[in-house]
Design an enzyme around this catalytic site. Sequence first.
Site, short mmCIF file in Angstrom:
data_model
loop_
_atom_site.label_atom_id
_atom_site.label_comp_id
_atom_site.label_asym_id
_atom_site.label_seq_id
_atom_site.Cartn_x
_atom_site.Cartn_y
_atom_site.Cartn_z
N ARG A 192 -37.15 28.29 -12.73
CA ARG A 192 -36.04 29.22 -12.63
C ARG A 192 -35.10 29.05 -13.80
O ARG A 192 -34.95 27.98 -14.36
CB ARG A 192 -35.25 28.95 -11.34
CG ARG A 192 -35.92 29.37 -10.07
CD ARG A 192 -36.00 30.88 -9.89
NE ARG A 192 -34.76 31.57 -10.24
CZ ARG A 192 -33.78 31.87 -9.41
NH1 ARG A 192 -33.86 31.53 -8.16
NH2 ARG A 192 -32.71 32.50 -9.83
N ARG A 204 -40.61 40.19 -25.09
CA ARG A 204 -41.75 40.71 -25.86
C ARG A 204 -41.43 40.54 -27.34
O ARG A 204 -40.64 39.70 -27.70
CB ARG A 204 -41.98 42.17 -25.49
CG ARG A 204 -42.48 42.31 -24.07
CD ARG A 204 -42.92 43.72 -23.76
NE ARG A 204 -43.45 43.77 -22.41
CZ ARG A 204 -42.76 44.16 -21.36
NH1 ARG A 204 -41.50 44.54 -21.50
NH2 ARG A 204 -43.31 44.18 -20.17
N CYS A 249 -38.97 43.63 -14.03
CA CYS A 249 -37.51 43.55 -13.94
C CYS A 249 -37.05 44.18 -12.63
O CYS A 249 -37.63 45.16 -12.18
CB CYS A 249 -36.85 44.28 -15.10
SG CYS A 249 -37.16 43.56 -16.72
N GLU A 257 -30.61 42.42 -8.82
CA GLU A 257 -30.15 41.53 -7.75
C GLU A 257 -29.34 42.35 -6.73
O GLU A 257 -28.77 43.38 -7.08
CB GLU A 257 -29.22 40.44 -8.32
CG GLU A 257 -29.92 39.41 -9.15
CD GLU A 257 -30.66 38.37 -8.33
OE1 GLU A 257 -30.28 38.10 -7.17
OE2 GLU A 257 -31.62 37.81 -8.86
N ARG A 287 -31.43 36.61 -14.64
CA ARG A 287 -32.19 35.52 -14.04
C ARG A 287 -33.67 35.71 -14.36
O ARG A 287 -34.13 36.82 -14.57
CB ARG A 287 -32.00 35.51 -12.52
CG ARG A 287 -30.62 35.12 -12.04
CD ARG A 287 -30.54 35.27 -10.52
NE ARG A 287 -29.32 34.75 -9.96
CZ ARG A 287 -28.19 35.45 -9.83
NH1 ARG A 287 -28.13 36.70 -10.22
NH2 ARG A 287 -27.13 34.89 -9.28
N TYR A 318 -30.00 26.72 -16.66
CA TYR A 318 -28.84 27.57 -16.35
C TYR A 318 -27.86 27.45 -17.51
O TYR A 318 -27.31 26.36 -17.75
CB TYR A 318 -28.22 27.14 -15.01
CG TYR A 318 -29.13 27.48 -13.87
CD1 TYR A 318 -29.00 28.68 -13.20
CD2 TYR A 318 -30.17 26.63 -13.50
CE1 TYR A 318 -29.87 29.02 -12.16
CE2 TYR A 318 -31.05 26.96 -12.48
CZ TYR A 318 -30.88 28.16 -11.82
OH TYR A 318 -31.75 28.49 -10.81
N ARG A 321 -25.99 26.86 -10.13
CA ARG A 321 -26.75 25.68 -9.65
C ARG A 321 -26.31 24.42 -10.38
O ARG A 321 -27.07 23.85 -11.15
CB ARG A 321 -28.25 25.91 -9.85
CG ARG A 321 -28.90 26.98 -8.99
CD ARG A 321 -28.82 26.70 -7.49
NE ARG A 321 -29.37 25.41 -7.08
CZ ARG A 321 -30.62 25.21 -6.66
NH1 ARG A 321 -31.45 26.23 -6.58
NH2 ARG A 321 -31.02 24.02 -6.32
#
Length: 120
Positions: free
Chosen positions: A6, A62, A73, A76, A88, A106, A114
């Site tokens: 992540r 890319r 894609c 959220e 993210r 992050y 996080r």
Amino acid sequence: MIRAIRGATQVDADDPALVVAATKELMAELLDRNGVDAEDVISLLFTTTPDLRSTFPAAAARGGWLDDVPMMCATEIAVPTGLARVVRVMAHVETPLPRSEIRHVYLHGASALRPDLVAR
């Protein structure tokens, strides 16, 4: 083994150049910190907060180095207390690393998402 890594970053504004630059930085850090080559990336799922609409984060991944990797894609959910302007990613990769050694990434303001993983 296949692992999921992540990552997230926050951009200053919904500007295509900023989203692309932040996504490239995020992906470079994610691969570097985990010792993953582009050839080991299986797929990438990018999401953005609803306030980022100027470009697709996958476009940044890319451009010569991850062209043959399947990417998607999505947006959220708009949680009222959520952090704004966040890109993210969940990367599925082949790696010999055990789950405990995966380093999630992050960056910038997204480190607030996080803090438990940022310190690792």
